[in-house]
Design a protein around this motif. Structure first.
Motif, PDB file in Angstrom:
ATOM      1  N   LEU A  88       0.952  -1.147   0.110  1.00 59.45           N
ATOM      2  CA  LEU A  88       0.029   0.036   0.004  1.00 59.45           C
ATOM      3  C   LEU A  88       0.735   1.329   0.042  1.00 59.45           C
ATOM      4  O   LEU A  88       1.584   1.366   0.907  1.00 59.45           O
ATOM      5  N   ALA A  89       0.837   2.083  -1.123  1.00 56.23           N
ATOM      6  CA  ALA A  89       1.718   3.111  -1.283  1.00 56.23           C
ATOM      7  C   ALA A  89       0.998   4.400  -1.804  1.00 56.23           C
ATOM      8  O   ALA A  89       1.334   5.121  -2.714  1.00 56.23           O
ATOM      9  N   GLU A  90      -0.385   4.319  -1.197  1.00 54.98           N
ATOM     10  CA  GLU A  90      -1.304   5.554  -1.643  1.00 54.98           C
ATOM     11  C   GLU A  90      -1.459   6.908  -0.740  1.00 54.98           C
ATOM     12  O   GLU A  90      -2.300   7.546  -0.829  1.00 54.98           O
ATOM     13  N   GLY A  91      -0.503   6.879   0.324  1.00 56.48           N
ATOM     14  CA  GLY A  91      -0.327   8.039   0.761  1.00 56.48           C
ATOM     15  C   GLY A  91      -0.924   7.938   2.217  1.00 56.48           C
ATOM     16  O   GLY A  91      -0.701   8.720   3.266  1.00 56.48           O
ATOM     17  N   GLY A  92      -1.870   6.940   2.436  1.00 59.68           N
ATOM     18  CA  GLY A  92      -2.140   6.621   3.788  1.00 59.68           C
ATOM     19  C   GLY A  92      -3.708   6.606   4.118  1.00 59.68           C
ATOM     20  O   GLY A  92      -3.902   6.164   5.227  1.00 59.68           O
ATOM     21  N   ALA A  93      -4.404   7.011   3.377  1.00 64.23           N
ATOM     22  CA  ALA A  93      -5.870   7.255   3.555  1.00 64.23           C
ATOM     23  C   ALA A  93      -6.571   5.921   3.926  1.00 64.23           C
ATOM     24  O   ALA A  93      -7.277   5.557   4.878  1.00 64.23           O
ATOM     25  N   LEU A  94      -5.987   4.762   3.276  1.00 66.61           N
ATOM     26  CA  LEU A  94      -6.658   3.365   3.687  1.00 66.61           C
ATOM     27  C   LEU A  94      -6.114   2.679   4.884  1.00 66.61           C
ATOM     28  O   LEU A  94      -6.414   1.657   5.045  1.00 66.61           O
ATOM     29  N   ARG A 206      -1.632  -9.583   5.257  1.00 62.83           N
ATOM     30  CA  ARG A 206      -1.095  -9.421   3.867  1.00 62.83           C
ATOM     31  C   ARG A 206      -0.790  -8.342   3.440  1.00 62.83           C
ATOM     32  O   ARG A 206      -0.648  -8.053   1.875  1.00 62.83           O
ATOM     33  N   VAL A 207      -0.914  -7.228   3.814  1.00 65.19           N
ATOM     34  CA  VAL A 207      -0.671  -5.813   3.469  1.00 65.19           C
ATOM     35  C   VAL A 207       0.582  -5.392   4.110  1.00 65.19           C
ATOM     36  O   VAL A 207       0.703  -5.333   5.501  1.00 65.19           O
ATOM     37  N   VAL A 208       1.317  -4.476   3.312  1.00 64.20           N
ATOM     38  CA  VAL A 208       2.484  -3.826   3.796  1.00 64.20           C
ATOM     39  C   VAL A 208       2.321  -2.558   3.391  1.00 64.20           C
ATOM     40  O   VAL A 208       2.102  -2.227   2.421  1.00 64.20           O
ATOM     41  N   LEU A 209       2.574  -1.529   4.599  1.00 71.11           N
ATOM     42  CA  LEU A 209       2.796  -0.209   3.970  1.00 71.11           C
ATOM     43  C   LEU A 209       3.951   0.455   3.743  1.00 71.11           C
ATOM     44  O   LEU A 209       4.735   0.114   4.612  1.00 71.11           O
ATOM     45  N   ILE A 210       4.194   1.249   2.811  1.00 72.20           N
ATOM     46  CA  ILE A 210       5.467   1.822   2.673  1.00 72.20           C
ATOM     47  C   ILE A 210       5.238   3.536   2.141  1.00 72.20           C
ATOM     48  O   ILE A 210       4.046   3.902   1.766  1.00 72.20           O
ATOM     49  N   GLY A 211       6.337   4.186   2.207  1.00 65.58           N
ATOM     50  CA  GLY A 211       6.136   5.604   1.738  1.00 65.58           C
ATOM     51  C   GLY A 211       5.291   6.337   2.703  1.00 65.58           C
ATOM     52  O   GLY A 211       5.247   6.100   4.021  1.00 65.58           O
ATOM     53  N   ASN A 212       4.611   7.257   2.175  1.00 65.15           N
ATOM     54  CA  ASN A 212       3.930   8.381   2.986  1.00 65.15           C
ATOM     55  C   ASN A 212       2.768   7.398   3.661  1.00 65.15           C
ATOM     56  O   ASN A 212       2.350   8.028   4.956  1.00 65.15           O
ATOM     57  N   ALA A 213       2.229   6.209   3.236  1.00 66.64           N
ATOM     58  CA  ALA A 213       1.273   5.472   3.821  1.00 66.64           C
ATOM     59  C   ALA A 213       1.866   4.935   5.249  1.00 66.64           C
ATOM     60  O   ALA A 213       1.086   4.878   6.192  1.00 66.64           O
ATOM     61  N   LEU A 227      12.905   8.363   2.366  1.00 68.01           N
ATOM     62  CA  LEU A 227      12.376   7.315   3.208  1.00 68.01           C
ATOM     63  C   LEU A 227      11.665   6.264   2.488  1.00 68.01           C
ATOM     64  O   LEU A 227      11.509   5.151   2.551  1.00 68.01           O
ATOM     65  N   GLY A 228      10.900   7.070   1.632  1.00 69.13           N
ATOM     66  CA  GLY A 228       9.803   5.973   0.725  1.00 69.13           C
ATOM     67  C   GLY A 228      10.428   4.857  -0.038  1.00 69.13           C
ATOM     68  O   GLY A 228      10.552   4.013  -0.313  1.00 69.13           O
ATOM     69  N   LEU A 229      11.568   5.548  -0.680  1.00 65.91           N
ATOM     70  CA  LEU A 229      12.560   4.793  -1.437  1.00 65.91           C
ATOM     71  C   LEU A 229      13.281   3.874  -0.429  1.00 65.91           C
ATOM     72  O   LEU A 229      13.512   2.549  -1.068  1.00 65.91           O
ATOM     73  N   ARG A 230      13.811   4.404   0.677  1.00 64.74           N
ATOM     74  CA  ARG A 230      14.262   3.399   1.638  1.00 64.74           C
ATOM     75  C   ARG A 230      13.419   2.065   1.803  1.00 64.74           C
ATOM     76  O   ARG A 230      13.859   1.001   1.844  1.00 64.74           O
ATOM     77  N   ASP A 231      12.209   2.493   1.980  1.00 64.91           N
ATOM     78  CA  ASP A 231      11.080   1.505   2.250  1.00 64.91           C
ATOM     79  C   ASP A 231      11.057   0.511   1.262  1.00 64.91           C
ATOM     80  O   ASP A 231      11.138  -0.754   1.390  1.00 64.91           O
ATOM     81  N   ALA A 232      10.934   0.855  -0.102  1.00 63.12           N
ATOM     82  CA  ALA A 232      10.762   0.191  -1.312  1.00 63.12           C
ATOM     83  C   ALA A 232      12.000  -0.930  -1.365  1.00 63.12           C
ATOM     84  O   ALA A 232      11.950  -2.061  -1.596  1.00 63.12           O
ATOM     85  N   ILE A 233      12.971  -0.312  -1.166  1.00 64.17           N
ATOM     86  CA  ILE A 233      14.354  -1.235  -1.366  1.00 64.17           C
ATOM     87  C   ILE A 233      14.298  -2.132  -0.103  1.00 64.17           C
ATOM     88  O   ILE A 233      14.658  -3.523  -0.369  1.00 64.17           O
ATOM     89  N   GLY A 234      13.977  -1.718   1.097  1.00 60.21           N
ATOM     90  CA  GLY A 234      14.162  -2.769   2.132  1.00 60.21           C
ATOM     91  C   GLY A 234      13.128  -3.631   1.751  1.00 60.21           C
ATOM     92  O   GLY A 234      13.363  -4.748   2.314  1.00 60.21           O
TER      93      GLY A 234
END
Ligand SMILES: Cc1cc2nc3c(=O)[nH]c(=O)nc-3n(C[C@H](O)[C@H](O)[C@H](O)COP(=O)(O)OP(=O)(O)OC[C@H]3O[C@@H](n4cnc5c(N)ncnc54)[C@H](O)[C@@H]3O)c2cc1C
Length: 261
Positions: A88-94, A206-213, A227-234
């Motif tokens: 989930l990388a949609e900024g956080g609303a969900l 089964r959901v993982v949050l990255i970036g602004n989410a 930090l979002g890029l760090r999340d994606a790489i991690g």
């Protein structure tokens, strides 16, 4: 390109100057226009054969024991799909809808005012961070001028949006001084309300949050995208060799992008 960072405080002596040579780096940073970034990412998605559903909004995400379900609404109408892992990388609303996930929100009671400016002198790759009486601002080298990011109260931000250009230039010139000579022009002002948002956990079934989410922070840190890029790489590193994901990859990867995303 940012080659030098100049930090100062209005009304105080002294300054801090960091140079790329001090840190033996090719550059201290890069200012990239959002469309340039998204075009490059979209090309990579295409080359990697990722199936992108454009103009498609995710309306709900649910995590089951072995799968997650994603409900979507797009040009083809309503749809839903199942998958083994949702990133989930949609900024956080969900994020608030996921079991066990709580978002901690701290309202800064501030807005960021963004505008392009041009100055009498060329920027020569210098970025400024200035703690002014009205709030901190950054001037980031951008094209032939600078991108201004000024943290102000909500009321001030609304005022800056409606003031005429000459009045905005006068305020900024007073807060910044004449290091760059006269401020020649200022573009239209865009205003973003600011808040710190952080989730208590980044995995829910089964959901993982990255970036602004996962975390949204004050832009004065200039770290959100990093930090979002760090999340994606991690996450990518963590998933290497995971059998579930290999099976999903064979059956295709899907990315939903809302309009403008
Ligand atoms: C004024 C300002 C200055 C900043 N300066 C810097 C800086 O100098 N350096 C830095 O590293 N960071 C900076 N940041 C932070 C950076 O912009 C963010 O951290 C970064 O954009 C987060 O990216 P993201 O993809 O996680 O989320 P977002 O940028 O919020 O993107 C989310 C995407 O998901 C889409 N979307 C939303 N909901 C749905 C849905 N339901 N279905 C489908 N799609 C959906 C949106 O359309 C959007 O495209 C700044 C932020 C601000 C506000």
């Amino acid at each position: 390109m940012i080659d030098t960072v100049h930090v100062s405080q209005q009304g105080a002596w002294g300054r801090t100057v960091l140079n790329r040579a001090d840190l033996a780096l090719p550059h201290l940073g890069v200012v990239v226009d959002y469309p340039v970034l998204t075009t490059a990412i979209n090309q990579q998605l295409e080359q990697a054969g990722v199936n992108v559903r454009w103009d498609t909004r995710v309306t709900a995400v649910k995590s089951l024991h072995h799968y997650a379900t994603v409900s979507t609404s797009g040009p083809e109408g309503e749809d839903w799909l199942t998958c083994r892992l949702v990133v989930l990388a949609e900024g956080g609303a969900l994020a608030d809808t996921l079991p066990g996930v709580k978002r901690l929100v701290h309202d800064y009671r501030q807005s960021a005012v963004l505008a392009t400016i041009t100055t009498e002198k060329p920027h020569d790759g210098v970025a400024y961070e200035r703690f002014s009486h009205q709030g901190p601002f950054a001037l980031l080298p951008h094209g032939d001028g600078f991108m201004l990011v000024w943290t102000r109260s909500h009321d001030d931000a609304q005022t800056l949006q409606t003031l005429d250009d000459a009045a905005v230039i006068a305020q900024l010139q007073q807060a910044f001084g004449d290091r760059q000579g006269k401020i020649v022009s200022v573009g239209p002002r865009a205003v973003f309300p600011l808040a710190l948002r952080q989730v208590n956990r980044v995995v829910s079934g089964r959901v993982v949050l990255i970036g602004n989410a996962a975390q949204t922070m004050h832009p004065v840190a200039a770290q959100g995208l990093n930090l979002g890029l760090r999340d994606a790489i991690g996450l990518t590193d963590a998933l290497v060799g995971v059998p579930d994901v290999r099976r999903t990859a064979r059956s295709g990867r899907l990315c939903c992008r809302a309009q403008g995303g």
